[in-house]
Design a protein around this motif. Structure first.
Motif, PDB file in Angstrom:
ATOM      1  N   LEU A   1      40.221  39.548  49.942  1.00 18.12           N
ATOM      2  CA  LEU A   1      39.473  37.880  49.882  1.00 18.12           C
ATOM      3  C   LEU A   1      40.531  36.872  49.676  1.00 18.12           C
ATOM      4  O   LEU A   1      41.112  37.066  48.825  1.00 18.12           O
ATOM      5  CB  LEU A   1      38.417  38.117  48.884  1.00 18.12           C
ATOM      6  N   ASP A   2      40.671  36.074  50.534  1.00 15.90           N
ATOM      7  CA  ASP A   2      41.328  35.017  50.224  1.00 15.90           C
ATOM      8  C   ASP A   2      40.427  33.770  49.742  1.00 15.90           C
ATOM      9  O   ASP A   2      39.098  33.864  49.499  1.00 15.90           O
ATOM     10  CB  ASP A   2      42.339  34.438  51.544  1.00 15.90           C
ATOM     11  N   LYS A   3      41.123  32.603  49.629  1.00 12.35           N
ATOM     12  CA  LYS A   3      40.336  31.538  49.120  1.00 12.35           C
ATOM     13  C   LYS A   3      39.154  30.995  49.871  1.00 12.35           C
ATOM     14  O   LYS A   3      37.937  30.702  49.270  1.00 12.35           O
ATOM     15  CB  LYS A   3      41.013  30.173  48.899  1.00 12.35           C
ATOM     16  N   ALA A   4      39.215  31.054  51.445  1.00 14.06           N
ATOM     17  CA  ALA A   4      38.217  30.687  52.035  1.00 14.06           C
ATOM     18  C   ALA A   4      37.014  31.911  52.082  1.00 14.06           C
ATOM     19  O   ALA A   4      35.765  31.467  51.817  1.00 14.06           O
ATOM     20  CB  ALA A   4      38.638  30.954  53.450  1.00 14.06           C
ATOM     21  N   ASP A   5      37.264  32.915  51.861  1.00 14.15           N
ATOM     22  CA  ASP A   5      36.192  34.120  51.371  1.00 14.15           C
ATOM     23  C   ASP A   5      35.789  33.899  50.271  1.00 14.15           C
ATOM     24  O   ASP A   5      34.386  34.019  49.849  1.00 14.15           O
ATOM     25  CB  ASP A   5      36.853  35.506  51.525  1.00 14.15           C
ATOM     26  N   LEU A   6      36.464  33.506  49.179  1.00 15.16           N
ATOM     27  CA  LEU A   6      35.918  33.649  47.925  1.00 15.16           C
ATOM     28  C   LEU A   6      34.966  32.640  47.714  1.00 15.16           C
ATOM     29  O   LEU A   6      34.190  32.599  46.695  1.00 15.16           O
ATOM     30  CB  LEU A   6      37.165  33.456  46.918  1.00 15.16           C
ATOM     31  N   ASN A   7      35.087  31.402  48.607  1.00 19.99           N
ATOM     32  CA  ASN A   7      34.392  30.215  48.397  1.00 19.99           C
ATOM     33  C   ASN A   7      32.794  30.764  48.565  1.00 19.99           C
ATOM     34  O   ASN A   7      31.896  30.176  47.921  1.00 19.99           O
ATOM     35  CB  ASN A   7      34.557  29.085  49.413  1.00 19.99           C
ATOM     36  N   ARG A   8      32.657  31.738  49.566  1.00 21.62           N
ATOM     37  CA  ARG A   8      31.442  32.152  49.757  1.00 21.62           C
ATOM     38  C   ARG A   8      30.840  33.222  49.000  1.00 21.62           C
ATOM     39  O   ARG A   8      29.692  33.210  48.940  1.00 21.62           O
ATOM     40  CB  ARG A   8      31.441  32.726  51.436  1.00 21.62           C
ATOM     41  N   VAL A   9      31.486  34.060  48.471  1.00 23.49           N
ATOM     42  CA  VAL A   9      31.161  35.133  47.653  1.00 23.49           C
ATOM     43  C   VAL A   9      31.287  35.196  46.168  1.00 23.49           C
ATOM     44  O   VAL A   9      30.764  36.039  45.348  1.00 23.49           O
ATOM     45  CB  VAL A   9      31.809  36.511  48.311  1.00 23.49           C
ATOM     46  N   LEU A  10      31.813  34.106  45.699  1.00 22.12           N
ATOM     47  CA  LEU A  10      32.258  33.959  44.443  1.00 22.12           C
ATOM     48  C   LEU A  10      30.990  34.158  43.338  1.00 22.12           C
ATOM     49  O   LEU A  10      30.154  33.472  43.634  1.00 22.12           O
ATOM     50  CB  LEU A  10      33.033  32.525  44.060  1.00 22.12           C
ATOM     51  N   LYS A  11      31.225  34.817  42.364  1.00 19.56           N
ATOM     52  CA  LYS A  11      30.170  35.036  41.277  1.00 19.56           C
ATOM     53  C   LYS A  11      30.978  34.875  39.771  1.00 19.56           C
ATOM     54  O   LYS A  11      31.985  34.878  40.032  1.00 19.56           O
ATOM     55  CB  LYS A  11      29.266  36.386  41.440  1.00 19.56           C
ATOM     56  N   PRO A  12      30.140  34.814  38.924  1.00 22.09           N
ATOM     57  CA  PRO A  12      30.632  34.702  37.658  1.00 22.09           C
ATOM     58  C   PRO A  12      31.441  35.967  37.187  1.00 22.09           C
ATOM     59  O   PRO A  12      32.023  36.019  36.136  1.00 22.09           O
ATOM     60  CB  PRO A  12      29.530  34.363  36.742  1.00 22.09           C
ATOM     61  N   ASN A  13      31.330  37.147  37.890  1.00 20.62           N
ATOM     62  CA  ASN A  13      31.813  38.371  37.494  1.00 20.62           C
ATOM     63  C   ASN A  13      32.535  39.240  38.831  1.00 20.62           C
ATOM     64  O   ASN A  13      32.118  38.885  39.904  1.00 20.62           O
ATOM     65  CB  ASN A  13      30.868  39.339  36.716  1.00 20.62           C
ATOM     66  N   ILE A  14      33.557  39.744  38.246  1.00 19.99           N
ATOM     67  CA  ILE A  14      34.502  40.493  39.371  1.00 19.99           C
ATOM     68  C   ILE A  14      33.495  41.554  40.479  1.00 19.99           C
ATOM     69  O   ILE A  14      33.823  41.664  41.645  1.00 19.99           O
ATOM     70  CB  ILE A  14      35.644  41.263  38.868  1.00 19.99           C
ATOM     71  N   GLY A  15      32.576  42.027  39.542  1.00 23.47           N
ATOM     72  CA  GLY A  15      31.884  43.144  40.264  1.00 23.47           C
ATOM     73  C   GLY A  15      31.015  42.694  41.394  1.00 23.47           C
ATOM     74  O   GLY A  15      30.979  43.046  42.723  1.00 23.47           O
ATOM     75  N   ASP A  16      30.099  41.669  41.052  1.00 21.16           N
ATOM     76  CA  ASP A  16      29.254  41.098  42.012  1.00 21.16           C
ATOM     77  C   ASP A  16      30.071  40.248  43.063  1.00 21.16           C
ATOM     78  O   ASP A  16      29.401  40.032  44.166  1.00 21.16           O
ATOM     79  CB  ASP A  16      28.247  40.124  41.197  1.00 21.16           C
ATOM     80  N   THR A  17      31.202  39.740  42.901  1.00 22.38           N
ATOM     81  CA  THR A  17      32.070  39.032  43.764  1.00 22.38           C
ATOM     82  C   THR A  17      32.405  39.944  44.669  1.00 22.38           C
ATOM     83  O   THR A  17      32.683  39.531  45.968  1.00 22.38           O
ATOM     84  CB  THR A  17      33.221  38.415  43.253  1.00 22.38           C
ATOM     85  N   LEU A  18      32.741  41.150  44.551  1.00 22.82           N
ATOM     86  CA  LEU A  18      33.551  42.063  45.429  1.00 22.82           C
ATOM     87  C   LEU A  18      32.171  43.156  46.222  1.00 22.82           C
ATOM     88  O   LEU A  18      32.772  43.918  47.038  1.00 22.82           O
ATOM     89  CB  LEU A  18      34.250  43.147  44.878  1.00 22.82           C
ATOM     90  N   ALA A  19      30.987  42.786  45.534  1.00 23.27           N
ATOM     91  CA  ALA A  19      30.188  43.964  46.091  1.00 23.27           C
ATOM     92  C   ALA A  19      29.614  44.043  47.383  1.00 23.27           C
ATOM     93  O   ALA A  19      28.999  45.044  47.829  1.00 23.27           O
ATOM     94  CB  ALA A  19      28.812  43.741  45.153  1.00 23.27           C
ATOM     95  N   SER A  20      29.821  42.823  48.066  1.00 24.28           N
ATOM     96  CA  SER A  20      29.486  42.979  49.570  1.00 24.28           C
ATOM     97  C   SER A  20      30.581  43.822  50.570  1.00 24.28           C
ATOM     98  O   SER A  20      30.385  43.676  51.790  1.00 24.28           O
ATOM     99  CB  SER A  20      29.314  41.562  50.100  1.00 24.28           C
TER     100      SER A  20
END
Length: 716
Positions: A85-104
């Motif tokens: 996940l780079d910055k462009a990806d993180l803009n779309r999937v970013l959540k307050p915790n690391i688990g939910d950010t990566l869950a997809s």
């Protein structure tokens, strides 16, 4: 928000995209990280007639990504599953915790213990079997001994996140048997800004929890080669909006059958998840000396948080339920040195971190019931070989030393200490279409516990020596297609809670009993992979199988202690197998839009002999997305399907399936600064009731309902 609002949101996305059709055709721009060159007269003339902004310049082809976790190589050359996940990806999937950010991501789920405490689950494995790293060093918190403990990494600070599943993870310790998550940040700078100052900032708002979050970072060059870094972030959320009732269907039916009116009223709770607010702050300063490949620096980070744990309601009349709030504090010191040398070795890498961690668990009145403390550090030293005739590799040493103390009513562990030393090597050889890889690790672990009168446990000291290794290769059997096979053997020393626990654990609502007779957890694994990285269609697939001869797990004893069911750690044989598939395709241009498609799927099947299905395994998941890009706009519409999970362990409930519909629209207003991104994101647009089978709280805490998010990110 109702369905009308959801359709209005979709109409908004459609109308904005239609407006993009009036923009001129996309024009390639320079990569955002490229170094500036001296402008010629012709170049100056081009600059004066700069092309219109394009969304394409803000995105990269992940098949060509250089994976920096372990040996540097392209994603297609990594044996095993890898996601970036780079910055462009993180803009779309970013959540307050690391688990939910990566869950997809394929092969990744999350523990989802409320909106704040959610850790990654890799291939059905979680806790001590998944290593979460900050730039190659562990988080040094206490997230591994309780699902209610947050991982002290805020993904909003990440420049990039890499997820490795498979044999490459053994470079980072035996506890990464499930995989490794490496969060790469810039707190120890790696490059000198080209201007007076480098700036990276992001601000987000999410409607589902009234989430407000902001992160800002600056890098200032000093005296040529020195770079000063400072960053800070703040986030705050209210109680989470959900897409249905708080209690699962079975619990609602049980509540409605109760003669107690207060319990019957629980069946009507819906729309909002009570007791799920959070607040966190973080700040860091660092300095580094950067001169080409030479990089030496240090940083100090302070992390604070305060978050509520969703209530596990009791359906027994008169029983008091807990409403805990956790209050973590961590001060962390980090250092890194990357020194180029000549000869057989091209580079020396050294990385270290030390942490002082403490969190209190507060009751409903705000009083401290239990306090958790952990101090310790981790260090790595690596020698990177110069590539000679296709041969390269990395060898090194890793050391971990940390202690854990618990004080209060819910103490379940005696004062304990973990010391671990590992020696490792990973070697690669490339010759034409062939790629070979072999790795080995020997790890010495010593775990000690003091005598504890409160728990009634004696002093203990246990020593383990684990040997792990992997061997594999890949072959490009036709241009653009590569197939690989890897075999690995892993040995993991038991964790301190698996050995020494003997008390009530509020996070899992169980009375945990350790097993001092546990031996090394051993597994043999095989993984097949295929990569297609050229042409309009890209594809990655992984098929894996792991057989554990000493799998460590918790099993109910049928007894009750302190009003809690007793669970004891046992070991036995287990089988894990599954697949991961992901791909994308360029569909061409139509109606002035460059169209694309993405798809992925994953599944895990896990069984513990003489016990049954392993607990908290993710279900079969499928997802597909349609993407479009035109001028400064790019959009995405995706559908995610998680199937029902009915193959459950003893004392675990079934989880119904769900389908999520998400959409996003990004706008890049500046051609010369494509990293400036304004985003409108809609998650769970139809406001469905969704629960993860990997969560202990799934029957009491659903996932977020409809969540409309606004995001702005700027990098200069």
């Amino acid at each position: 928000m109702n369905r009308t609002t959801a359709f209005a949101t979709l109409a908004l996305l459609s109308s904005v995209s239609s407006g993009a059709l009036a923009q001129s055709a996309p024009v390639e721009t320079a990569a955002i990280d490229s170094a500036p060159s001296e402008a010629t007269t012709a170049e100056t003339a081009v600059a004066e007639t700069a092309p219109p902004p394009t969304a394409e310049a803000a995105h990269k082809d992940h098949d060509a990504d250089i994976i920096v976790t372990g040996i540097r190589r392209t994603a297609g050359d990594v044996l095993g599953g890898v996601s970036v996940l780079d910055k462009a990806d993180l803009n779309r999937v970013l959540k307050p915790n690391i688990g939910d950010t990566l869950a997809s991501l394929p092969g990744v789920s999350a523990t989802s213990f409320g909106p704040k405490a959610s850790a990654p689950v890799l291939r059905g494995l979680q806790g001590d079997r998944v290593r979460v790293l900050t730039d190659g060093i562990g988080t040094l918190d206490m997230s591994g001994i309780g699902p209610d403990h947050e991982v002290s990494v805020n993904p909003i600070t990440a420049e990039r996140i890499e997820v490795l599943r498979g044999p490459a993870s053994l470079l980072f310790g035996s506890s990464g048997i499930g995989g490794v998550v490496n969060v790469i940040d810039s707190r120890i700078p790696r490059r000198v800004p080209t201007g007076v100052v480098g700036v990276d900032a992001i601000a987000q708002y999410g409607s589902a929890a009234n989430e407000r979050s902001v992160n800002g970072a600056v890098d200032i060059p000093i005296a040529g080669h020195f770079v000063f870094h400072a960053d800070g972030n703040y986030s705050k959320t209210d109680d989470l909006d959900i897409g249905g009732h708080v209690l699962s269907k079975d619990l609602r039916e049980e509540a409605l059958a109760s003669p107690d009116p207060d319990i019957r009223a629980l069946a009507d709770l819906k729309g909002t998840l009570p007791h799920s607010k959070s607040r966190s702050t973080e700040g860091s300063v660092g300095v580094a000396y950067v001169d080409g490949d030479l990089n030496v620096g240090v940083s100090v980070t302070r992390h604070t948080s305060r978050y509520q744990i969703p209530i596990r309601y009791s359906l027994t009349p008169g029983e008091v339920v807990e409403q805990p709030t956790l209050d973590p504090r961590q001060t962390r010191y980090d250092a890194r040195a990357e020194i180029p040398i000549g000869g057989f070795f091209s580079q020396i890498r050294a990385r270290g971190g030390y942490s002082k961690y403490h969190h209190d668990e507060l009751n409903a009145e705000g009083d401290v019931d239990t306090s958790f403390f952990s101090n310790g550090g981790e260090g790595r030293f690596e020698l990177v070989q110069s590539e000679k005739s296709g041969w390269g590799g990395t060898s090194g040493f890793q050391y971990l030393n940390r202690d854990a103390r618990i004080r209060g009513d819910e103490k379940f562990l005696p004062d304990s200490r973990q010391r671990q030393a590992g020696f490792f090597t990973l070697q690669t050889y490339a010759n034409g279409p062939f790629r070979l890889e072999g790795g080995a690790r020997v790890e010495f672990s010593k775990l000690t516990a003091k005598e504890d009168a409160q728990l009634g446990t004696p002093s203990r000291s246990d020593n383990f020596t684990g040997l792990s290794g992997s061997l594999g290769g890949s072959y490009e059997f036709t241009p653009g297609w590569r197939a690989g096979l890897s075999l690995s053997h892993s040995e993991r020393a038991p964790a301190v809670d698996e050995l020494f626990a003997n008390g009530p654990h509020g996070g899992s609502e169980s009375f945990e009993v350790g097993n001092p007779n546990l031996s090394l957890e051993k597994s043999n694994s095989a993984e097949l992979s295929v990569h297609h990285t050229s042409g309009p269609v890209h594809l990655t697939g992984n098929l894996y199988y792991s057989r554990f001869s000493n799998f460590i797990f918790q099993a109910p004893t049928g007894e009750v202690e302190d009003g809690l069911p007793v669970f004891q750690f046992l070991e036995g044989k287990a089988n894990y197998y599954g697949f991961e598939l992901q791909g994308d395709a360029k569909l061409g241009e139509a109606l002035g839009i460059n169209w694309g498609a993405e798809f992925q799927g994953d599944a895990v099947h896990a069984t513990v002999k003489n016990f049954g299905p392993a607990p908290f395994i993710p279900p079969l998941r499928l997802a597909g997305a349609l993407t479009g890009s035109r001028g400064p706009f790019d959009g995405r519409m995706e559908v995610q399907r998680a199937f029902a999970h009915n193959r459950t362990s003893p004392n675990e409930t079934d989880t119904p399936g769900y389908t999520l519909v998400n959409a996003s629209l990004d706008y890049h207003p500046l051609a010369d600064k494509p990293a400036l991104t304004l985003s409108l994101i809609g998650n769970n647009l139809f406001d469905v009731d969704a629960r993860r089978s990997t969560s202990i709280l799934k029957d009491f805490a659903p996932l977020a309902g409809r969540d409309i998010r606004l995001s702005a990110r700027f990098t200069y």
